[in-house]
Design an enzyme around this catalytic site. Structure first.
Site, PDB file in Angstrom:
ATOM      1  N   TRP A 193      18.911  -0.878  38.912  1.00  0.00           N
ATOM      2  CA  TRP A 193      18.179  -0.902  40.179  1.00  0.00           C
ATOM      3  C   TRP A 193      18.826  -1.829  41.210  1.00  0.00           C
ATOM      4  O   TRP A 193      18.228  -2.131  42.227  1.00  0.00           O
ATOM      5  CB  TRP A 193      16.730  -1.348  39.918  1.00  0.00           C
ATOM      6  CG  TRP A 193      16.033  -0.503  38.913  1.00  0.00           C
ATOM      7  CD1 TRP A 193      15.302   0.636  39.152  1.00  0.00           C
ATOM      8  CD2 TRP A 193      16.017  -0.694  37.485  1.00  0.00           C
ATOM      9  NE1 TRP A 193      14.831   1.153  37.978  1.00  0.00           N
ATOM     10  CE2 TRP A 193      15.249   0.368  36.930  1.00  0.00           C
ATOM     11  CE3 TRP A 193      16.558  -1.645  36.629  1.00  0.00           C
ATOM     12  CZ2 TRP A 193      15.028   0.487  35.559  1.00  0.00           C
ATOM     13  CZ3 TRP A 193      16.343  -1.521  35.262  1.00  0.00           C
ATOM     14  CH2 TRP A 193      15.580  -0.476  34.736  1.00  0.00           C
ATOM     15  N   ASP A 194      20.042  -2.290  40.937  1.00  0.00           N
ATOM     16  CA  ASP A 194      20.735  -3.240  41.822  1.00  0.00           C
ATOM     17  C   ASP A 194      19.924  -4.525  41.985  1.00  0.00           C
ATOM     18  O   ASP A 194      19.853  -5.089  43.068  1.00  0.00           O
ATOM     19  CB  ASP A 194      20.998  -2.593  43.191  1.00  0.00           C
ATOM     20  CG  ASP A 194      22.005  -3.379  44.017  1.00  0.00           C
ATOM     21  OD1 ASP A 194      22.678  -4.260  43.460  1.00  0.00           O
ATOM     22  OD2 ASP A 194      22.093  -3.124  45.236  1.00  0.00           O
ATOM     23  N   MET A 195      19.299  -4.969  40.898  1.00  0.00           N
ATOM     24  CA  MET A 195      18.493  -6.190  40.940  1.00  0.00           C
ATOM     25  C   MET A 195      19.352  -7.402  40.574  1.00  0.00           C
ATOM     26  O   MET A 195      19.103  -8.121  39.607  1.00  0.00           O
ATOM     27  CB  MET A 195      17.292  -6.057  40.004  1.00  0.00           C
ATOM     28  CG  MET A 195      16.258  -5.066  40.490  1.00  0.00           C
ATOM     29  SD  MET A 195      15.498  -5.621  42.026  1.00  0.00           S
ATOM     30  CE  MET A 195      15.016  -4.060  42.762  1.00  0.00           C
ATOM     31  N   LYS A 241      15.676 -10.698  43.086  1.00  0.00           N
ATOM     32  CA  LYS A 241      15.283  -9.572  43.938  1.00  0.00           C
ATOM     33  C   LYS A 241      13.920  -9.010  43.541  1.00  0.00           C
ATOM     34  O   LYS A 241      13.209  -8.452  44.367  1.00  0.00           O
ATOM     35  CB  LYS A 241      16.331  -8.462  43.862  1.00  0.00           C
ATOM     36  CG  LYS A 241      17.590  -8.703  44.682  1.00  0.00           C
ATOM     37  CD  LYS A 241      18.460  -7.456  44.670  1.00  0.00           C
ATOM     38  CE  LYS A 241      19.674  -7.609  45.557  1.00  0.00           C
ATOM     39  NZ  LYS A 241      20.485  -6.366  45.596  1.00  0.00           N
TER      40      LYS A 241
END
Length: 799
Positions: free
Chosen positions: A471-473, A499
């Site tokens: 999730w691009d966290m 994030k």
């Protein structure tokens, strides 16, 4: 026929009947679609009521007003049952229907209606009056957030012995010190006199976006101040040394990076500083060189690191090759723009530690995100930590390159030299949204904080914020270090904003959690070829949403785009946080924009409080199988550098289409607020106050000062004077807040977007507040090239 002839003599009534009928058809059709996929039945009933109203108007019957009054009353009841008396959530449910009710009462409508006009008119007036009362109640106070005040006892809390001297006259590192607190002990500017701040000086860099620059063109710098000079940089990494008292240019250094569309970002978050102590020795134990006793370190987007004389701006000849080293060295892949030094390095007594940004979501064949330690004087590579290598400390050689796609530390690190540790927040392996082909070695430090030995680069401990991140966290923020009282004495803590909205609190000596973050089950059901972690950590200190999104929270400018948002919401896959990416399209909330970004949080280490600016905007992530619109090999349809449209993710079975969850009118589909400012009592880990911050003035077609609470890029800064400063909101303002209760004390209009973190220093007996206002291309704020300093008037400052 008679009714039709009468309508010909009443064109406005005819027009109204047609428009109301079209509105009814739109709501009925959209409402039927929504109901069919499990959504609210309200829109079907509202559409039917509008069609009935239109028919009665066409028939010139006063009963149209009664039916419309019933629709308004039903709408109010339904709206309040869904969202309570929150004005901004109620607004799109009534901002078309209520004005239409007023329109129906006007003489050019009522004069042509037949029946019991008196009672029908007064019935609609009564319902509109109730609506006005509801509006007034909703406007009275803000239902969002927390109203509280920090306890007075916190103000008297003493600091601890292990903390470094916090910023006073100077601001020597990105976060004020390597502790990353963004705190200054200056207190000339207070909650009582901050309203008197005036612009003291302004400087323009002259560095503007060119035709070959990417959309992500921004200036995110927090300047440094040492002695009588202020050091800042511009998007093309040009360094400016300014007189701290006047803003006059002393020197300028241009690294002359190539302008090219390959760059995914064109930004500068800042420079770093090193000063040779009297009697200092180098790594080998010899006397430190006399050259560049005070030096500025500058990373560049094209993968170089410069050392400059802080007094003249000339490159330090003894550092690397005539003042610069090549950060692409050791990588097999050296494509321009694939590795960028967007954040300043961490500089310690003998070692400068550099990480860097790697191009997102383009391919699995990208440079390594290896972290490296260099001799602060010579630029010699001392150690490496390559997160994707089974032996992360293996040095590059003629037969060994760093691991392509290793997790990278694109943000700002922190350090505790007393413990001998540097703390680097890491992103995920490239690409971000697909991990089916990641090895266990390649993702063991994905989206983690690593604590490395400053002298050797050896791992002391790590903490992973998201397991198997899809999730691009990333760990996006510079962590903040503060010493806290504990049961057995002082606990050296590290606060790590994520994030996800979590703030992880750990003992920075060994990485043990100081605030619990239990593992909890998360949604399953990965795309073919993918896998998922069954659990994720959830910190008990967090701003993450405590409940999953529902259709009731869908928003819009009107009832129509709100309906469209509800339909889109029901069609997406969403089962709460960490719902996996899908071809169907997944709602990611908090979105990959992040509740926290590189700005981090600000900490007053004396009062033991933190100031945070969390935000919440849902994103949509849609996996796109290989095919015509997403070929398996690079081509002109998906050039490097772009972050728009389908991200190709070459080397994986899918590309990914990423975007903010927006209504057809281009506004967020989730009800505001989207951004807030908050205070945390670190002794209790409780959020004491939280208020929405920012207006839509600079994003709306008209300059409307509606305080919705908007997204922001850039962090807060806090001072011993009891004032917190913030500039990163989507409207172009610098604001000052009372740290005690979050009350807005002062604001000033900026000439461009302030997507940076402000800082403060003292020069000539005056305290200055400095903000860099360069705007942000993809964020949508006004671009500029301004450095602005505020101070109290002379007679006020002398008090």
């Amino acid at each position: 026929m008679a009714a039709a002839r009468d309508l010909q003599r009443a064109p406005l009534l005819t027009f109204t009947a047609v428009i109301v009928g079209l509105m009814g058809l739109a709501l009925l059709a959209g409402g039927a679609w929504l109901a069919a996929i499990g959504g609210s039945l309200y829109y079907v009933m509202a559409g039917a009521a509008l069609l009935g109203t239109a028919w009665l108007l066409w028939q010139r019957r006063a009963a149209a007003l009664w039916l419309y009054a019933a629709l308004l009353l039903g709408t109010m009841t339904w709206a309040i049952s869904e969202v309570g008396l929150d004005f901004w959530s109620l607004a799109p449910r009534g901002d078309v229907l209520a004005p239409l009710g007023v329109w129906l009462l006007l003489p050019f409508i009522t004069a042509h209606l037949v029946g019991d006009m008196r009672s029908a008119r007064w019935g609609l007036v009564a319902v509109l009056a109730v609506a006005l009362v509801v509006l007034g109640a909703a406007l009275h106070g803000d239902r969002f957030g927390v109203n509280g005040a920090l306890p007075q006892a916190a103000e008297a809390s003493a600091g601890t012995d292990t903390a470094p001297a916090e910023a006073k006259a100077d601001w020597t590192a990105y976060g004020a010190s390597n502790f990353g607190t963004r705190f200054s002990s200056l207190k000339q500017i207070t909650a009582d006199n901050v309203k008197n701040l005036q612009l003291a000086w302004e400087f323009q860099t002259g560095d503007h976006k060119g035709p070959d620059d990417p959309d992500e063109f921004t200036n995110e710098v927090t300047p440094l101040k040492i002695g009588d000079l202020l050091y800042t940089c511009s998007p093309h990494q040009i360094v400016f040394a300014l007189d701290a008292a006047t803003g006059r240019l002393r020197w300028r250094f241009d690294p002359k990076i190539e302008h090219h569309k390959n760059f995914q970002h064109m930004t500068c978050r800042g420079v770093a500083y090193h000063e040779t102590r009297p009697g200092a020795v180098d790594i080998a134990g010899a006397a430190a060189p006399a050259e560049c006793a005070r030096r500025i370190f500058l990373p560049t987007d094209d993968g170089r690191l410069f050392a400059l004389d802080a007094d003249s701006g000339k490159p330090c000849e003894g550092f690397g090759a005539h003042g610069q080293i090549d950060l692409k060295a050791g990588n097999e892949i050296t494509t321009l723009g694939f590795y960028e030094g967007t954040s300043p390095p961490v500089v310690t007594d003998k070692v400068v530690i550099m990480a860097g940004a790697v191009i997102d979501n383009y391919s699995n064949k990208v440079p390594s995100g290896a972290i490296r330690g260099f001799d602060v004087y010579t630029g010699k590579l001392l150690w490496a930590f390559d997160p994707g290598n089974p032996d992360p400390n293996e040095m590059p050689s003629a037969t060994h390159h760093f691991t392509p796609g290793s997790p990278n530390g694109w943000s700002v690190g922190a350090a505790d030299e007393a413990l001998g540790l540097v703390y680097i927040p890491l992103g995920s392996s490239s690409p971000d949204i697909w991990g089916g082909n990641r090895s266990a070695n390649n993702e063991r430090y994905d989206s983690a904080l690593v604590a490395l030995d400053i002298a050797t680069g050896k791992l002391r401990w790590s903490f992973q914020n998201v397991h198997h991140d899809l999730w691009d966290m990333d760990m996006p923020s510079q962590p903040s270090l503060v010493d806290m009282p504990g049961k057995d004495g002082v606990v050296p803590a590290i606060y790590v904003p994520a994030k996800t909205g979590n703030i992880f609190v750990l003992d920075r000596r060994d990485g043990h959690l100081s605030v619990p973050a239990p593992e909890k089950p998360v949604p399953q059901g990965a795309a073919p070829g993918e896998r998922l972690s069954p659990t994720q950590p959830f910190s008990e200190l967090s701003f993450r949403p405590r409940k999953d999104l529902t259709g009731a929270q869908m928003w819009g400018a009107t009832i129509f785009d709100q309906l469209a948002c509800r339909i889109m919401f029901k069609r997406l896959r969403y089962e709460g946080p960490f719902t996996p990416p899908s071809e169907q399209g997944t709602l990611v909330f908090p979105g990959d924009f992040g509740m926290f970004e590189w700005g981090g949080i600000a900490i007053d280490p004396v009062r033991k409080i933190a100031i945070a600016n969390p935000q919440s905007i849902p994103f949509v992530s849609r996996l796109v199988p290989r095919g015509k619109d997403n070929p398996a090999a690079p081509n002109s349809a998906h050039p490097p550098g772009t972050e728009l449209g389908v991200q190709p993710m070459y080397g994986t079975p899918y590309g990914v289409e990423l975007g903010i969850f927006l209504s057809p009118l281009g506004i967020p589909c989730m009800a505001p607020p989207w951004g807030s400012l908050a205070a945390i009592d670190l002794k209790t880990n409780q959020i004491v106050w939280q208020h929405r911050v920012g207006t839509i003035r600079d994003q709306a077609p008209l300059p409307l000062p509606f305080k919705l609470g908007v997204p922001m890029l850039g962090g807060p800064m806090v001072t011993a004077g009891g004032v917190a400063f913030l500039t990163g909101t989507m409207d172009d303002y610098i604001r000052a807040f009372d740290v005690k209760d979050g009350r807005l004390l002062w604001q000033d209009r900026l000439p461009a977007g302030g997507q940076s973190t402000p800082m403060t220093y003292e020069a000539g007996g005056r305290q200055y507040i400095v903000t860099v206002d360069g705007g942000h291309g993809s964020f949508g704020t006004r671009l500029g090239d301004y450095v602005r300093a505020y101070a109290l008037p002379g007679n006020v400052a002398s008090r």
